[in-house]
Design an enzyme around this catalytic site. Structure first.
Site, mmCIF file in Angstrom:
data_model
loop_
_atom_site.group_PDB
_atom_site.id
_atom_site.type_symbol
_atom_site.label_atom_id
_atom_site.label_comp_id
_atom_site.label_asym_id
_atom_site.label_seq_id
_atom_site.Cartn_x
_atom_site.Cartn_y
_atom_site.Cartn_z
ATOM 1 N N TYR A 186 -66.302 -17.765 -81.234
ATOM 2 C CA TYR A 186 -67.473 -18.638 -81.086
ATOM 3 C C TYR A 186 -67.915 -19.164 -82.452
ATOM 4 O O TYR A 186 -68.093 -20.362 -82.640
ATOM 5 C CB TYR A 186 -68.610 -17.844 -80.441
ATOM 6 N N ASN A 241 -80.678 -8.951 -70.059
ATOM 7 C CA ASN A 241 -80.346 -7.557 -69.710
ATOM 8 C C ASN A 241 -81.601 -6.709 -69.574
ATOM 9 O O ASN A 241 -81.788 -6.004 -68.576
ATOM 10 C CB ASN A 241 -79.445 -6.922 -70.783
#
Ligand code: UDP
Length: 311
Positions: A146, A191
């Site tokens: 990335y 999360n």
């Protein structure tokens, strides 16, 4: 009426940008291959005569008959768990995809904005991060796919500006959160919220002393809009400088959700940056931008959205 093409339009940021540009009176062409995006994020725009969705992989040849005034290049997997599962696609969209979308901008005479990232700074050795810092990135680590794709994207964007005269803008986005993030996105805020709302253990990686500075999506979208409409060619950081540790973030989310979840500590992922905070002096000076939504308000809105989707 001006037309904006948004790559990654079915993603978290792409969908919020689609909403903003529709609200500003633009025609929006949303492009996405739905690898990590989801049409649920833009379903409310289907049927709007000013919105068109094109299911397409931008690393392949791009043909659009329409005149296009602006291009926002937001397509990419964007969560560390995605880089592990989709490393080649992540590299391809940042390299081949960026090249092809710049080619489209040149062909259409469109102004182009690249979604770059604080990840270009890697595990930073200066704090807070200013735009003139070159970064500390491990090219062969799990995040390298990335980070290096985005660094390449920035270089390619500058080359198209300098060599072809394409009007380009580069935003470096710091951790952003808000409604529509995937329930299983894998990043800290989704999360923690999902786990807290379900009464499951909240997973803090490492000892939780690593820091991030989190920005609410509406503030980010405002920064993107202002940068696109500005004359600034060099990269601009957009993020909320209010920094906190991941352990404090977990505690804050447990409190705001009213959850009785306990915190559990898990292994720290490879090359996880230890600190991160944007220096937003340039955004303030050039764009007159600074974040407006404080963390409590932003988290409450995000929690409400997660609560709805989880029920
Ligand atoms: N993190 C965590 N628990 C999780 C998910 C992430 O403690 O369930 C940590 C992660 O190790 C990192 C920070 O939260 O230090 C932010 O991670 P995220 O994936 O949100 O974004 P990053 O800034 O690392 O790209």
């Amino acid at each position: 009426m001006k037309t904006v093409l948004i790559t990654g339009a079915a993603g978290f940021l792409g969908s919020h940008l689609s909403d903003r540009f529709i609200a500003e009176g633009f025609k929006v062409i949303g492009v996405d291959n739905l690898l990590t995006g989801d049409t649920d994020n833009i379903a409310h725009l289907f049927g709007n005569p000013n919105f068109k969705f094109v299911h397409h992989d931008i690393t392949e040849y791009n043909f659009f008959a329409e005149d296009i005034d602006y291009i926002l290049h937001f397509a990419s997997p964007a969560s560390p768990i995605d880089y592990l599962k989709l490393p080649i696609q992540t590299l391809k969209v940042g390299s081949l995809g960026t090249h092809k979308i710049l080619g489209l901008a040149k062909e259409k005479g469109a102004r182009y904005l690249l979604a770059s990232t604080s990840e270009v700074y890697g595990d930073p050795l200066i704090h807070p991060q200013t735009e003139d810092y070159w970064g500390n990135v491990n090219p062969v680590g799990s995040r390298g796919v990335y980070d290096e794709a985005k660094r390449f994207s920035e270089a390619m964007t500058m080359a198209y500006h300098q060599y072809h005269g394409v009007e380009t803008r580069i935003i470096r986005i710091f951790n952003t959160y808000g409604p529509r993030m995937r329930l299983h996105d894998g990043r800290a805020i989704p999360n923690f919220i999902r786990q807290a709302l379900k009464g499951e253990p909240v997973t803090v990686y490492g000892d939780g002393s690593q820091t991030r500075s989190v920005c609410y999506v509406d503030d980010l979208v405002e920064g993107i809009y202002r940068l696109l409409m500005s004359d600034e060619v060099n990269p601009v950081n957009i993020g909320n400088p209010s920094e906190l540790t991941m352990l404090d973030l977990a505690k804050e989310i447990i409190e705001l959700t009213g959850s009785d979840s306990k915190i559990v500590f898990e292994d720290l992922p490879q090359d996880d940056p230890k600190i991160r905070q944007p220096d937003i002096t340039r955004a303030k000076e050039i764009l007159g931008w600074s974040p407006k939504v404080d963390r409590k308000e932003g988290l409450e809105k995000t929690i409400a959205d997660f609560r709805k989707r989880l029920s």
